[in-house]
Every structure is written in structure tokens, then in C-alpha cells.
Design an enzyme around this catalytic site. Structure first.
Site, PDB file in Angstrom:
ATOM      1  N   HIS A 229       0.835  -1.202   0.000  1.00  0.00           N
ATOM      2  CA  HIS A 229       0.000   0.000   0.000  1.00  0.00           C
ATOM      3  C   HIS A 229       0.868   1.250   0.000  1.00  0.00           C
ATOM      4  O   HIS A 229       0.605   2.202  -0.749  1.00  0.00           O
ATOM      5  CB  HIS A 229      -0.923  -0.021   1.218  1.00  0.00           C
ATOM      6  CG  HIS A 229      -1.935   1.072   1.216  1.00  0.00           C
ATOM      7  ND1 HIS A 229      -1.966   2.067   2.163  1.00  0.00           N
ATOM      8  CD2 HIS A 229      -2.973   1.335   0.379  1.00  0.00           C
ATOM      9  CE1 HIS A 229      -2.970   2.894   1.913  1.00  0.00           C
ATOM     10  NE2 HIS A 229      -3.600   2.474   0.839  1.00  0.00           N
ATOM     11  N   HIS A 233       1.361   4.052  -3.397  1.00  0.00           N
ATOM     12  CA  HIS A 233       1.182   5.495  -3.309  1.00  0.00           C
ATOM     13  C   HIS A 233       2.492   6.245  -3.558  1.00  0.00           C
ATOM     14  O   HIS A 233       2.465   7.433  -3.886  1.00  0.00           O
ATOM     15  CB  HIS A 233       0.591   5.867  -1.953  1.00  0.00           C
ATOM     16  CG  HIS A 233      -0.878   5.577  -1.849  1.00  0.00           C
ATOM     17  ND1 HIS A 233      -1.841   6.429  -2.354  1.00  0.00           N
ATOM     18  CD2 HIS A 233      -1.557   4.517  -1.324  1.00  0.00           C
ATOM     19  CE1 HIS A 233      -3.041   5.914  -2.142  1.00  0.00           C
ATOM     20  NE2 HIS A 233      -2.896   4.762  -1.521  1.00  0.00           N
ATOM     21  N   HIS A 258      -7.530  -0.837  -5.157  1.00  0.00           N
ATOM     22  CA  HIS A 258      -8.301  -0.894  -3.919  1.00  0.00           C
ATOM     23  C   HIS A 258      -9.505  -1.836  -4.047  1.00  0.00           C
ATOM     24  O   HIS A 258      -9.885  -2.499  -3.075  1.00  0.00           O
ATOM     25  CB  HIS A 258      -8.755   0.511  -3.518  1.00  0.00           C
ATOM     26  CG  HIS A 258      -7.631   1.377  -3.014  1.00  0.00           C
ATOM     27  ND1 HIS A 258      -6.909   2.213  -3.826  1.00  0.00           N
ATOM     28  CD2 HIS A 258      -7.106   1.516  -1.771  1.00  0.00           C
ATOM     29  CE1 HIS A 258      -5.990   2.838  -3.108  1.00  0.00           C
ATOM     30  NE2 HIS A 258      -6.087   2.431  -1.858  1.00  0.00           N
ATOM     31  N   GLU A 370     -10.450  10.323  -5.010  1.00  0.00           N
ATOM     32  CA  GLU A 370      -9.307  10.176  -4.100  1.00  0.00           C
ATOM     33  C   GLU A 370      -9.045  11.402  -3.237  1.00  0.00           C
ATOM     34  O   GLU A 370      -8.904  11.222  -2.021  1.00  0.00           O
ATOM     35  CB  GLU A 370      -8.053   9.804  -4.891  1.00  0.00           C
ATOM     36  CG  GLU A 370      -6.890   9.511  -3.967  1.00  0.00           C
ATOM     37  CD  GLU A 370      -5.596   9.271  -4.727  1.00  0.00           C
ATOM     38  OE1 GLU A 370      -4.613   8.921  -4.066  1.00  0.00           O
ATOM     39  OE2 GLU A 370      -5.565   9.448  -5.942  1.00  0.00           O
ATOM     40  N   HIS A 385     -12.173  10.867  -0.363  1.00  0.00           N
ATOM     41  CA  HIS A 385     -11.391   9.735   0.138  1.00  0.00           C
ATOM     42  C   HIS A 385     -10.380  10.172   1.180  1.00  0.00           C
ATOM     43  O   HIS A 385     -10.299   9.599   2.277  1.00  0.00           O
ATOM     44  CB  HIS A 385     -10.678   9.035  -1.031  1.00  0.00           C
ATOM     45  CG  HIS A 385      -9.581   8.118  -0.591  1.00  0.00           C
ATOM     46  ND1 HIS A 385      -8.251   8.516  -0.556  1.00  0.00           N
ATOM     47  CD2 HIS A 385      -9.596   6.838  -0.162  1.00  0.00           C
ATOM     48  CE1 HIS A 385      -7.513   7.516  -0.135  1.00  0.00           C
ATOM     49  NE2 HIS A 385      -8.296   6.488   0.117  1.00  0.00           N
ATOM     50  N   HIS A 389     -10.211   9.478   5.425  1.00  0.00           N
ATOM     51  CA  HIS A 389      -9.099   8.940   6.215  1.00  0.00           C
ATOM     52  C   HIS A 389      -8.798   9.862   7.393  1.00  0.00           C
ATOM     53  O   HIS A 389      -8.561   9.394   8.519  1.00  0.00           O
ATOM     54  CB  HIS A 389      -7.863   8.789   5.332  1.00  0.00           C
ATOM     55  CG  HIS A 389      -7.797   7.482   4.611  1.00  0.00           C
ATOM     56  ND1 HIS A 389      -7.163   6.373   5.129  1.00  0.00           N
ATOM     57  CD2 HIS A 389      -8.281   7.089   3.406  1.00  0.00           C
ATOM     58  CE1 HIS A 389      -7.258   5.365   4.283  1.00  0.00           C
ATOM     59  NE2 HIS A 389      -7.936   5.775   3.222  1.00  0.00           N
ATOM     60  N   HIS A 425     -13.176   1.862   2.700  1.00  0.00           N
ATOM     61  CA  HIS A 425     -12.918   1.551   1.290  1.00  0.00           C
ATOM     62  C   HIS A 425     -14.014   0.699   0.670  1.00  0.00           C
ATOM     63  O   HIS A 425     -14.154   0.697  -0.560  1.00  0.00           O
ATOM     64  CB  HIS A 425     -11.535   0.916   1.128  1.00  0.00           C
ATOM     65  CG  HIS A 425     -10.471   1.943   0.914  1.00  0.00           C
ATOM     66  ND1 HIS A 425     -10.193   2.477  -0.317  1.00  0.00           N
ATOM     67  CD2 HIS A 425      -9.668   2.580   1.787  1.00  0.00           C
ATOM     68  CE1 HIS A 425      -9.238   3.384  -0.209  1.00  0.00           C
ATOM     69  NE2 HIS A 425      -8.902   3.477   1.065  1.00  0.00           N
TER      70      HIS A 425
END
Length: 705
Positions: A229, A233, A258, A370, A385, A389, A425
Site C-alpha cells: 500500500h 502510493h 483498492h 481520491e 477519500h 481517512h 474503502h
């Protein structure tokens, strides 16, 4: 190499050390390791010393420059003189405290990282980059520096072949239970290199068996999964210069990587007697799952905060962090995204309409949801998104009253450890599925491949006498060297032993008949889906379709007549080998070449299969041979080249994604209403086949040889 200018003469050292040539790999690896040790301390097990101009030292150490030079620079194998340059202006980056947290989900942090990446990219050559990075390193937040320099190294033409250490090597505290580090320090300080013992990392240390979600801890807290992960990114940053962010089908890859993670997680839950993930779509409802991660941040030696059960989100008003967002904002952004999906177009900031069509709509939507800097209108569609988080990460201290930092879900190196990551997610994937449902099922022309027939299809363990279609999983004990990541720690190797799931190697055997008189080229697509849920009930095809996990994808040349295709599990286009996930990069003075190339973006190979059950969990294995003429993007690549072997999730470096079809084809769209099973989906097409398989879990622990 980094060289001194006439204004900074060489210091007096032996000629044998003076002219030791260091490769770019050695220099930048030294810059990246042990980020909170001062730059003047020897790197790479005490063998590399950066000969810094005195003005590179921070205020604390500048008065001690000569004594530090004599103390630490006298007994090294490789000495790297660093060019004396005009100090760059880095005040923009110092707004992130050196000993604070860094998160790519934080808008200000992302913008700072983007500017720092751009500064590193703009240096004329690798020598100047080395000098600029050497000056910045001891003045900036450690994870910020590591992230920005790593991205820059991967995207510059003169440093693209330099191996970038994994985050496990740089910040092992993000992956290893905190109580192990005093033991690692003790072993490294007292015991000589050859006699050191590995420190064992306990299994399931974050909660007791009374917590049902702990059954999934081995999966969520797997080191390889979390490294994947983080590295994805790193390869696909959301902010920075256009050349870094604007990659082919970036938004679609965000969706697909994802989506496949969620499919794998749901399948794994069934193996452990747990139900499917319930999406966190209603932001005003309590979060049922608690989580206490029991890991620390080396930047400030503080633990990541935990979260109790049934906590409620609140508006974020963390002025100091510039994280200010309300639940109403999130609901507004969600409504606007739904409107764009349902209308089939998104509005840009200058009033244009971008169609959310089948070809590129998912790519636009991925960047919008995102959000990345490629979002068509961030002020209108927001940062759904990323701010999700943040809201989950600060649920324990939404207004910074207690000066607590973010929880693990606010850090992309640790986010997948927390059960709430998957609830969030699942909601994000449901948004993408809303878009996918707009499109009609694939037609016969889309799915068929004339004159090509799959005659037989099975899978077999790589051992004599193994039965067809029975695969095995087990626990494996492996070791990883954490020595390079222990700031102010011992020289040499310090090993930790950890336990992870593993599968026995296996091979696909496919007989494909080309009934034409001319050779054909096809793409073999291998998927696997669950047949039953946690209660043993058959799974409807509408759900199974969303949980089909990609196992492999490769091209094949089909001669007229029968063709026997044999493909090993370790060749998967989804995974990278264990050694690439976990190996530490040793210092090397050899020139960078293909054999030293390093790319660790990819799903960990030991997690290719779900765990299964002791009695044997049932799955459907699916193969399709599609027409390469409809798949090709007119770009050749060699899947045996490092960095090209995990292209299903990570694409190809600096090239187009090597498949013209939608990611997840042929399961990314709904199917006709009269298709109620995978068998019915396959039946009309000779170029497809499916077979039932079992995955049996053996609850034994085998040491890695």
C-alpha cells in the site's frame, strides 16, 4: 559523485579513502537510511561517511564540526565529499515539524511534499541532487524527506535505476510491535555480529481472541500488505509536478488496486467465519470496531493513538494541522459525486463537462474521489477519500484539545492495519460500482475469441503425486533485517522473526485449441472467486462477480491445433517475490544495471491465495483467453523485466498500462439478468472455462529456508 567546489577544499584524509568511488546507489541509500541520525554519522554499517561542508551542519552541531569530523570520519571504507552549494530555501517544508507526523492524506502535507519533490526533480544532475538532499535531510521531517526523495529518485532519468529502500528498512517501527525494539537494541549492542539471535515478533499482539476482528489481524497487519500500500502510493503520488502525477490510467488504477484489495479482504473473512465488510457510508453512525495498534513513530517515540468501540465522527477543526472539514462537507461532496455519476458527466473548474464514459470515466472518477491533483474540480467535488481517512484518523481528538496525532488509518504506511480502513474503502468501492452499473453487460463480440477453445484447465501443486485442484496454505516463519532502520542503533544486522501466511507453489495447466489455420495471439486471464460465504451458503453471482480476484494475466502465442500452456504461480502479474518485498538493499559499488534494478510495487507473493480452511474452502477458478488484437496498446514489454512483473496492480514504469480492456475485465460490469452463476456466464464461450478448486489450510508453522 558529490564533489567539493574550490570554495570548500578537501579535508585532510588518507588518499585511499579520498578516492574511494561511491556509486549513486551507495550515496542515495546512505541519504535515505536512519533518517533521524545526523548526516555526519557513518552510514551503511559504518562504512560510508558523507564529508559535509561545515555550513551543512545544523545549529546544534556546527560549533563541533571539526571534532565530529575527526571522531566519525576516520575509519570508513568509503568517503563521499559533498558539494558546497547555496543553501536552498526550505522554509515551506519546515511547516511540518521535524519530529511530527507526516501524512499524504493531509492536504497541506501533500502540497509541501509536492513542492519538495519538484525541488529535487529540478536539480541539474545527480551530484547536485545529492548535495541539496544532504543539506535538507537533517532539517526536515523524516518521513516527508524520505517520501519526497524516493519519489524524485524514481522519476528522474539519471536516478531511475537507483534502488529505493522499502519503508520497512527506513521506518521499521511502522510494522513491528513496539516491545521488540528494546530487545533488538540490546541484542545489537551487546552481542557480536555473528552471534546475534533473531527477536521474535508475536502473532496477534493487538487484541485477544474475544475480539472477533482479531481473526483477520494476520492479514491486516501483514508487513508485505502494508508495504504494498505504501509503495503503490509512492509510485502514484496524488500531488506534485505533472510529470510525476499524470500517469497513464492513474485514477483507474486507484480504483482497481483498492477494489481488488477489498475483494481479497472479503474472501479472507469468509475463511475465518466472518461476514462481508459493511461499508461505512452513514458518517453519523457509530463505528463499531475498536483498534489499538501498539506501534510507535520513531520521529517522536509516541504511540499511534487507539480507538474504542462505537465512537462517533465529529467535524474536524484542527487549525494547527490545517485539517478542517465537516461531516456536512463530506455529505455534500458525496452527493455531488453521485450526481456526476448518474448524469454521466463531471463539471470542471472552468465550466466544461467531462463525460464519465466507459473508456475514461473511471479514470476521471478515481482522481476525483481520491482526490489527486488531477481532479477536474476539487473545490466542487472535494477531497472525499482523503478527508475520510483524516476524519477516521482523528476521531479520538477532532479539535486537537489533547495534542494527539492521527491514528494508523491517517498514514498510508499503516492504514491497512485498522479494520475501519476496509469499512471506508468498501464505501469508496460502492461509489465506483455505482458508476460501473451504468454500463450495459459485455456483448458476445466483447467476450468471444473466434476459433479459440479452452479444452481443459486445472491447477496442481508442484510436487509428485499431487491431486489436481487442491491447493495448500500454511504459516511460515521468516526473518527480516531491521538494522538499517534503527536510529542510533548498532552496526550490522539485527533480525526479527515474524509469522505470516504462505501457500505451496502451484502450476496452472491449460490446453487451448486454435481451430484456425493461422497462428493467433491471446491474453490469458486467470481469476478466482468464492463459492460460499462464512456460513456455507452459496454466494449469488452478482456478489461473486465483485469478489473475483485476479491471479494472473499474460500473453500467449497459439499455433494451429492443440497448445499446452503451463504457468507457475510465482509468475503472477499481480505479485512480487518475497525477496523483493522484504530484502534490505546492501551497499554496492557496482554500476547500476538491470540486474540491480529494484521495484517493490506489487502484491506480496505469500498473499496470492486466501487462507482457506482446514477442511478445504471451495472456490471457482476461471480462465479466459481474450483476443490480443482487442487487448493490445501497441506496446511491447517483457514481464520478466523487474518492475514489469506486477503490472496488473502497478502498471508499467513510464509507459502505458499494458491492457486496453477495462481493469477487472470481464468482471468489472454487471451481467445479463438471466445469468445467475459463473457457470452460466462461461457456458456460451469456448474461450472460457471454470473449474472448482479447494484451498486447504494446514495449521502448522514452517521456517523459511
Amino acid at each position: 559523485m558529490c564533489i567539493n567546489t574550490p570554495s570548500q577544499p578537501f579535508r585532510t584524509v588518507s588518499r585511499s579513502l579520498m578516492f574511494a568511488m561511491a556509486s549513486n546507489s551507495t550515496k542515495f541509500h546512505g541519504l535515505l537510511q536512519r533518517p533521524y541520525e545526523p548526516m555526519f554519522l557513518p552510514k551503511s554499517n559504518g562504512q560510508v561517511y558523507f564529508d559535509l561542508p561545515d555550513n551543512y551542519l545544523t545549529d546544534r552541531y556546527r560549533p563541533l564540526g571539526q571534532s565530529l569530523q575527526n571522531r566519525f570520519g576516520s575509519n570508513v571504507q568509503t568517503r563521499i565529499p559533498v558539494q558546497n552549494i547555496t543553501a536552498p530555501d526550505i522554509t515551506f517544508a519546515q511547516v511540518i515539524p521535524r519530529r511530527g507526523g507526516f501524512s499524504v492524506f493531509n492536504q497541506r502535507h501533500r502540497q509541501v511534499a509536492g513542492r519538495l519533490i519538484e525541488m529535487f526533480l529540478n536539480q541539474n544532475d545527480a551530484d547536485t541532487l545529492c548535495a541539496v538532499a544532504s543539506y535538507c535531510r537533517d532539517r526536515l521531517n523524516g518521513p516527508l524527506f524520505q517520501y519526497a526523495l524516493s519519489v524524485a529518485l524514481q522519476h528522474r532519468t539519471d536516478t531511475a535505476e537507483i534502488p529505493v529502500p522499502s519503508f520497512l528498512e527506513l521506518f521499521p517501527d511502522r510494522f513491528i510491535e513496539a516491545s521488540a525494539f528494546p530487545q533488538l537494541q540490546e541484542e545489537g549492542r551487546i552481542v557480536n555480529q555473528g552471534d546475534r539471535m533473531a527477536i521474535d515478533i508475536p502473532v496477534n499482539y493487538t487484541a485477544s481472541d474475544r475480539e472477533l476482528e482479531q481473526r483477520m489481524a494476520y492479514w491486516r497487519e501483514d508487513i508485505g500488505v502494508n508495504l504494498h500500500h505504501w509503495h503503490w502510493h509512492l509510485v502514484y503520488p496524488a500531488e506534485g509536478p505533472d510529470v510525476v502525477v499524470r500517469k497513464d490510467r492513474r485514477g483507474e488504477l486507484f480504483y482497481y488496486m483498492h477494489q481488488q484489495t477489498m475483494a481479497r479482504y472479503n474472501i479472507e473473512r469468509f475463511c475465518n467465519g466472518l461476514s462481508r465488510v459493511r461499508p461505512f457510508a452513514q458518517l453519523r453512525e457509530p463505528i463499531p470496531d475498536g483498534y489499538y495498534p501498539k506501534i510507535t513513530q520513531s520521529s517522536n517515540n509516541r504511540s499511534y493513538p487507539g480507538r474504542g468501540r462505537n465512537q462517533l465522527l465529529n467535524d474536524l477543526n484542527r487549525v494547527e494541522d490545517q485539517v478542517i472539514v465537516s461531516i456536512t462537507d463530506m455529505e455534500t461532496w458525496t452527493g455531488r459525486i453521485f450526481e456526476a455519476i448518474d448524469s454521466g458527466s463531471a463539471s470542471t473548474s472552468d465550466g466544461r463537462q467531462i463525460p464519465l464514459d466507459n473508456k475514461s470515466g473511471i479514470d476521471v472518477l478515481g482522481n476525483m474521489v481520491e482526490n489527486s491533483s488531477l481532479s477536474p474540480n476539487v473545490n466542487f467535488y472535494g477531497r472525499l477519500h482523503n478527508e475520510g481517512h483524516n476524519m477516521l484518523a482523528y476521531v479520538h481528538d477532532p479539535d486537537n484539545s489533547f495534542l494527539e496525532s492521527f491514528g494508523v488509518v491517517g498514514d498510508n504506511t499503516t492504514a491497512m492495519r485498522d479494520p475501519v480502513f476496509y469499512r471506508w474503502h468498501q464505501h469508496i468501492d460502492d461509489i465506483f460500482q455505482r458508476h460501473k452499473r451504468r454500463f450495459k453487460p459485455y456483448t458476445k463480440d466483447d467476450l468471444s475469441f473466434s476459433d479459440v477453445e479452452v479444452d481443459s484447465f486445472n491447477v496442481q501443486l508442484n510436487r509428485a503425486g499431487a491431486k489436481n485442484n487442491i491447493l495448500l496454505t500454511f504459516w511460515q516463519r521468516s526473518q527480516v533485517d531491521l538494522g538499517a532502520g534503527l536510529d542510533f542503533g548498532p552496526e550490522g544486522n539485527v533480525f526479527a522473526t515474524f509469522t505470516h501466511i504462505q501457500h505451496a507453489p502451484f502450476t496452472y495447466r491449460i490446453e487451448i485449441k486454435n481451430e484456425s489455420r493461422t497462428p493467433k495471439r491471446g491474453t490469458v486471464r486467470l481469476f478466482m472467486g468464492p463459492r460460499t460465504d462464512e456460513k456455507g451458503n452459496n454466494i449469488p453471482f452478482g456478489d461473486q462477480r465483485r469478489w473475483m480476484i485476479e491471479l494472473d494475466k499474460f500473453t500467449v502465442n497459439l499455433n494451429p491445433g492443440e497448445n499446452n500452456v503451463v504457468r507457475r504461480s510465482e509468475q503472477s502479474s499481480v505479485t512480487i517475490p518475497y525477496e523483493r518485498t522484504f530484502r534490505n538493499i546492501a551497499m554496492s559499488n557496482q554500476p547500476e544495471s538491470d540486474q540491480f534494478r529494484f521495484c517493490n510495487c506489487g502484491w506480496p507473493s505469500h498473499m496470492l491465495l486466501p487462507k482457506g480452511t482446514p477442511q478445504g474452502q471451495q472456490y471457482d477458478l476461471f480462465v479466459m483467453v481474450s483476443n490480443f488484437n482487442n487487448d493490445t496498446v501497441n506496446q511491447e514489454y517483457n514481464e520478466n523485466t523487474p518492475c514489469d512483473d506486477s503490472h496488473s496492480f502497478c502498471g508499467l514504469r513510464d509507459r502505458m498500462y499494458p491492457d486496453a480492456r477495462n481493469m477487472g475485465f470481464p468482471f468489472d460490469r454487471v451481467t445479463p439478468s438471466n445469468v445467475s452463476s459463473l457457470k452460466e456466464f462461461v457456458k456460451p464461450y469456448k474461450n472460457m472455462a471454470t473449474t472448482p478448486i479447494q484451498i486447504r489450510f494446514t495449521n502448522t508453522v514452517i521456517a523459511r529456508s
